[in-house]
Every structure is written in structure tokens, then in C-alpha cells.
Write a protein that holds these residues in place. Structure first.
Motif, PDB file in Angstrom:
ATOM      1  N   ASP A 186     -57.862 -55.633 -33.238  1.00  0.00           N
ATOM      2  CA  ASP A 186     -58.494 -56.852 -32.713  1.00  0.00           C
ATOM      3  C   ASP A 186     -60.015 -56.791 -32.772  1.00  0.00           C
ATOM      4  O   ASP A 186     -60.688 -57.818 -32.617  1.00  0.00           O
ATOM      5  N   VAL A 238     -62.944 -59.800 -32.252  1.00  0.00           N
ATOM      6  CA  VAL A 238     -63.787 -59.760 -31.059  1.00  0.00           C
ATOM      7  C   VAL A 238     -65.258 -59.711 -31.482  1.00  0.00           C
ATOM      8  O   VAL A 238     -66.095 -60.434 -30.942  1.00  0.00           O
ATOM      9  N   THR A 263     -66.372 -63.126 -32.717  1.00  0.00           N
ATOM     10  CA  THR A 263     -66.419 -64.106 -31.637  1.00  0.00           C
ATOM     11  C   THR A 263     -67.545 -63.824 -30.650  1.00  0.00           C
ATOM     12  O   THR A 263     -68.157 -64.743 -30.117  1.00  0.00           O
ATOM     13  N   LEU A 310     -63.305 -55.852 -21.893  1.00  0.00           N
ATOM     14  CA  LEU A 310     -62.444 -56.978 -22.218  1.00  0.00           C
ATOM     15  C   LEU A 310     -60.997 -56.600 -21.974  1.00  0.00           C
ATOM     16  O   LEU A 310     -60.557 -55.517 -22.373  1.00  0.00           O
ATOM     17  N   THR A 366     -57.415 -63.839 -20.031  1.00  0.00           N
ATOM     18  CA  THR A 366     -58.416 -63.008 -20.690  1.00  0.00           C
ATOM     19  C   THR A 366     -59.603 -62.866 -19.752  1.00  0.00           C
ATOM     20  O   THR A 366     -60.082 -63.850 -19.196  1.00  0.00           O
ATOM     21  N   THR A 368     -58.168 -66.477 -29.874  1.00  0.00           N
ATOM     22  CA  THR A 368     -59.536 -66.759 -30.297  1.00  0.00           C
ATOM     23  C   THR A 368     -60.216 -67.737 -29.347  1.00  0.00           C
ATOM     24  O   THR A 368     -61.384 -67.559 -28.989  1.00  0.00           O
ATOM     25  N   LEU A 422     -61.235 -65.832 -26.291  1.00  0.00           N
ATOM     26  CA  LEU A 422     -62.417 -65.006 -26.559  1.00  0.00           C
ATOM     27  C   LEU A 422     -63.683 -65.856 -26.537  1.00  0.00           C
ATOM     28  O   LEU A 422     -64.699 -65.468 -25.945  1.00  0.00           O
ATOM     29  N   SER A 428     -66.696 -65.388 -23.766  1.00  0.00           N
ATOM     30  CA  SER A 428     -67.989 -65.035 -24.345  1.00  0.00           C
ATOM     31  C   SER A 428     -69.058 -66.074 -23.990  1.00  0.00           C
ATOM     32  O   SER A 428     -70.156 -65.722 -23.546  1.00  0.00           O
TER      33      SER A 428
END
Length: 95
Positions: free
Chosen positions: A14, A18, A21, A38, A50, A72, A75, A79
Motif C-alpha cells: 500500500d 499512500v 495520496t 496510519l 481510517t 483512496t 486516504l 490527509s
């Protein structure tokens, strides 16, 4: 990417996603001492959660969570939330 620790629900496979992103967040933190953790709970299942925790020198601990169903999307959600929190704290004298 050495600053992003995988705490659960993730595999090394992954890491490229990551990294892509989190690129904007990592660039923003480039000149700061920061550790990001994470984790993903119940991945690819209804109710996936998440979480991104950020420990950044000079700032209070920051936490972002997402219940987005897509990996996604989740993420991107955490973020951008941590990035917003960093920007808010840097602008605010209370840190």
C-alpha cells in the motif's frame, strides 16, 4: 515516506498509494520533525475506518479519521484534514 508508520490494516504494498495520496501533506511537513501513523480498521468492509495521527514538533497532536468506503478516498480525506489542521495551527499562536 519513512515518516509514515503503518499501524494496522495496511501492507507494504500500500505504500506507493499512500505516498502518492499524502504527497502534498508530506511536502508541507518537509521542514518539520514529524511522525505520521496510519491505520485502517475493517478494510474493504462496511464501516471501514481510517485514522491518521500526526505528531509534529511544536504543534499539538493532530488526529483525522475517515469513514469513506473507498481506500483512496479515505486516504485523501485524512490527509487533507491533517493538512488543514497543520495550516490552522501554524496560523494560530496557540499551536
Amino acid at each position: 515516506m519513512e515518516r509514515v508508520t503503518f499501524a494496522g490494516g495496511l501492507a507494504e504494498a500500500d505504500r506507493p498509494e499512500v505516498e502518492r495520496t499524502f504527497r502534498q501533506l508530506l511536502n508541507r511537513l518537509e521542514d518539520r520533525s514529524a511522525e505520521l501513523e496510519l491505520s485502517v480498521k475493517d478494510r474493504d468492509q462496511p464501516g471501514m475506518k481510517t485514522t491518521l495521527e500526526a505528531k509534529i514538533h511544536g504543534l499539538t497532536r493532530l488526529v483525522a479519521t475517515s469513514s469513506e468506503a473507498g481506500f483512496t478516498d479515505a486516504l485523501q480525506d485524512v490527509s487533507s484534514d491533517v493538512l488543514r489542521q497543520v495550516n490552522d495551527r501554524v496560523r494560530s499562536p496557540r499551536g
